[in-house]
Design a protein around this motif. Sequence first.
Motif, mmCIF file in Angstrom:
data_model
loop_
_atom_site.group_PDB
_atom_site.id
_atom_site.type_symbol
_atom_site.label_atom_id
_atom_site.label_comp_id
_atom_site.label_asym_id
_atom_site.label_seq_id
_atom_site.Cartn_x
_atom_site.Cartn_y
_atom_site.Cartn_z
ATOM 1 N N GLY A 4 34.835 36.550 28.900
ATOM 2 C CA GLY A 4 35.729 36.903 28.022
ATOM 3 C C GLY A 4 35.896 38.222 28.838
ATOM 4 N N THR A 5 36.286 38.073 30.176
ATOM 5 C CA THR A 5 36.572 39.089 30.959
ATOM 6 C C THR A 5 37.855 39.173 30.943
ATOM 7 O OG1 THR A 5 36.434 36.858 32.881
ATOM 8 C CG2 THR A 5 34.385 38.933 33.019
ATOM 9 N N CYS A 6 38.523 38.356 31.347
ATOM 10 C CA CYS A 6 39.799 38.425 30.705
ATOM 11 C C CYS A 6 40.131 39.375 29.805
ATOM 12 C CB CYS A 6 39.981 36.916 30.297
ATOM 13 S SG CYS A 6 41.883 36.729 31.047
ATOM 14 N N THR A 53 48.086 39.070 32.314
ATOM 15 C CA THR A 53 47.587 40.215 33.668
ATOM 16 C C THR A 53 46.607 39.786 34.223
ATOM 17 O OG1 THR A 53 47.303 41.860 32.661
ATOM 18 C CG2 THR A 53 49.811 41.169 33.465
ATOM 19 N N CYS A 54 45.408 39.543 33.805
ATOM 20 C CA CYS A 54 43.996 38.907 34.497
ATOM 21 C C CYS A 54 44.004 37.957 35.200
ATOM 22 C CB CYS A 54 42.671 38.657 33.915
ATOM 23 S SG CYS A 54 43.605 36.745 32.503
ATOM 24 N N GLN A 55 43.041 38.091 36.529
ATOM 25 C CA GLN A 55 42.801 37.371 37.602
ATOM 26 C C GLN A 55 42.901 35.889 37.131
ATOM 27 O OE1 GLN A 55 40.081 39.338 39.870
ATOM 28 N NE2 GLN A 55 41.512 38.746 42.046
ATOM 29 N N ARG A 56 43.759 35.529 37.907
ATOM 30 C CA ARG A 56 43.519 33.952 37.249
ATOM 31 C C ARG A 56 43.873 33.005 38.737
ATOM 32 N NH1 ARG A 56 47.205 33.301 31.533
ATOM 33 N NH2 ARG A 56 45.135 33.186 30.400
ATOM 34 N N VAL A 57 43.566 31.743 38.397
ATOM 35 C CA VAL A 57 44.190 30.596 39.661
ATOM 36 C C VAL A 57 44.861 29.595 38.669
ATOM 37 C CG1 VAL A 57 43.211 28.326 41.877
ATOM 38 C CG2 VAL A 57 42.024 31.101 41.212
ATOM 39 N N TYR A 58 46.083 29.487 39.048
ATOM 40 C CA TYR A 58 46.914 28.273 38.391
ATOM 41 C C TYR A 58 47.059 27.389 39.712
ATOM 42 C CZ TYR A 58 48.184 32.168 35.949
ATOM 43 O OH TYR A 58 48.841 33.483 34.880
ATOM 44 N N PHE A 59 46.434 26.071 39.118
ATOM 45 C CA PHE A 59 46.503 25.121 39.783
ATOM 46 C C PHE A 59 47.511 23.849 39.360
ATOM 47 C CE2 PHE A 59 43.198 22.164 37.892
ATOM 48 C CZ PHE A 59 42.996 23.549 37.428
ATOM 49 N N ALA A 60 48.014 23.408 40.081
ATOM 50 C CA ALA A 60 48.698 22.442 39.721
ATOM 51 C C ALA A 60 49.204 21.357 40.923
ATOM 52 C CB ALA A 60 50.645 22.956 39.632
ATOM 53 N N ASN A 61 50.419 20.025 39.789
ATOM 54 C CA ASN A 61 50.476 18.735 40.785
ATOM 55 C C ASN A 61 51.745 18.798 42.260
ATOM 56 O OD1 ASN A 61 51.390 18.847 38.427
ATOM 57 N ND2 ASN A 61 52.634 16.940 38.752
ATOM 58 N N LEU A 167 36.926 34.226 37.870
ATOM 59 C CA LEU A 167 38.382 33.495 38.162
ATOM 60 C C LEU A 167 39.044 32.691 36.891
ATOM 61 C CD1 LEU A 167 39.526 33.003 41.432
ATOM 62 C CD2 LEU A 167 40.272 35.899 39.793
ATOM 63 N N GLU A 168 39.846 32.356 35.686
ATOM 64 C CA GLU A 168 40.021 31.559 35.273
ATOM 65 C C GLU A 168 40.845 30.539 35.638
ATOM 66 O OE1 GLU A 168 40.701 33.337 30.424
ATOM 67 O OE2 GLU A 168 43.003 32.487 31.860
ATOM 68 N N CYS A 169 40.753 28.984 35.531
ATOM 69 C CA CYS A 169 41.774 27.564 36.392
ATOM 70 C C CYS A 169 42.441 28.051 34.972
ATOM 71 C CB CYS A 169 40.756 27.021 36.814
ATOM 72 S SG CYS A 169 39.835 27.041 38.047
ATOM 73 N N ILE A 170 43.980 27.892 35.635
ATOM 74 C CA ILE A 170 45.341 27.354 34.203
ATOM 75 C C ILE A 170 45.482 26.287 35.218
ATOM 76 C CG2 ILE A 170 46.805 28.023 32.708
ATOM 77 C CD1 ILE A 170 45.187 29.536 32.423
ATOM 78 N N PRO A 171 44.926 24.548 34.258
ATOM 79 C CA PRO A 171 46.143 23.574 34.608
ATOM 80 C C PRO A 171 47.487 24.026 34.677
ATOM 81 C CG PRO A 171 44.808 23.368 33.019
ATOM 82 C CD PRO A 171 44.804 25.169 33.260
#
Lengths: 226, 324
Positions: A4-6, A53-61, A167-171
Amino acid sequence: MRRGTCVDGGGHRGRRRSMETSFTSNVARGFLALLARFLSGASVRWINSQPDTCQRVYFANHTSHLDAIVVWSSLPPAVRAITRPVAAKDYWMAGPIRRYIANKVFNAILIDRTEIKVHHSPVDMMVREIANQYSLIVFPEGGRSSNPEPGEFKSGLYYLCKRRPDLECIPVHIDNMNRILPRGQVLPVPMLSCITFGPPVWLESGEPKNAFLERARQAVRRLKEI
Amino acid sequence: MSDPKTLGLVGGVLVLLCIATVIVQVLRKRADSGLDTAVIETFRRRVRSWWVLCTLLAAAFFIGSIATVVLFGLISFWALREFITLTPTRPGDHRTLFWVFFLCTPAQFVLVGMNLYGIYSVLIPVYAFLLIPARIAISDDSKRFLERTAKIQAGLLICVYCLSYAPALLTLKLPGDQAGANARLLFFFVLIVQLSDALQYAWAQIPNKHVIAPTISPTRTWEGLLGGTASVTLIGAALWWATPFQDSAWWMAAAMSAVISVMGFAGGFTMSAIKRDRGVKDYGTLVEGHGGVLDRIDSICFAAPVFFHFTRFWLEVNKAAPPG
């Protein structure tokens, strides 16, 4: 609980801006985002996921030099302003234009790929640099692959999540970019591409490293089929 | 722009568009109208794209012929993007594609804008045609060489070369030198293409249909082609006063409309075959959020060069034997 932090954490972080906000770099930022959108013809999809705008990690190919800039430019401006791509120092420090873009426009976190040591680890640096404000764009494959399928993920994503489990990790799946600017080419061909943001994944407590990395990789792969 | 004929043509189209929009709104509100919802949805999307096309064309006419050429150049560029994105290419084609996008495409439209018919009519069928295989050969990748070459050549010919003949209508030297005659010719052309598309679709809805090629397009029937062409021919004949063919005879406008309708059909059908082969329904769904420009202009691409050359031929004949 931490999921829920996001929602409630986003507000005050979005307001703080310690990033370079001079007029020229703002103009350069807007121009570069437009140019990237035009060249990549990127259509952006958010599937079971919303820009925030919360803290995230976008990880991509990773298949092209354009990947970081295209993912960055496909975020809404408010999110873009607090999102920093993680990029290779040897590429982005070569030449004054790249250096300007990396430092002033992207505010990129540059990783020295040749000098990874235990007490000089990139994960330490990322955690330090993002503090409690910035989001990251990472490419966990480590380098660009010429294969459109994402390859094995390096362990950095795991250690990052272990240090910062909030941190939310967004694929993110980047489609067709390897045809727009493939490896070893300088000139882009303006075909159309598609950027897909997926639902967040988190590191479960006690989850083994390889299981998490494989789960993350599958999360990216799955977005291709949707 | 302010002569009564142009105003009549543009005003008539605006009235038609308003009527179509009202019909769509009424049909969408009344779910019990007995009509297939997919048909209504197709109709709605068409009406919307007509508005876009009409607004763009009107704006371009208003600014001038250079603006129209630039507009068609941009449409071409986007259509070529869709075509190449859908076509599998190999890494060895990269440099060739770069030249195709950033040299051949702009050059074609610059030459059209400069009215250099002798060069732009051969630029792509001769020079680009030869450049593409040579450049691919240099990239040292022989796998499926002929196939890759042909795909890029076809994309460039259909999306750029053929489409560039639509703005080229503005450069034809029409008899009488009346203001706006060229703009009217282009407007007439686009109008007839769009109407023939819509009328063929409408005629294909009647029962007892004979589908032409079910694997390629289950919605295109002989009834649609013949009925659509017949009705468009009548409309073209009724609009003879707006065309430069008025000096010759009303049946000239009718014959041209029939040709446009048949070529438009050929364009849509050919593009359907390509899409079917690639396993997509339309170029728009390939990349979500993009309009699918190629879906909208496929009939214009096929009809434009034929209409241009027929008109040009007619002008030559007319010059040789002036009427009266």
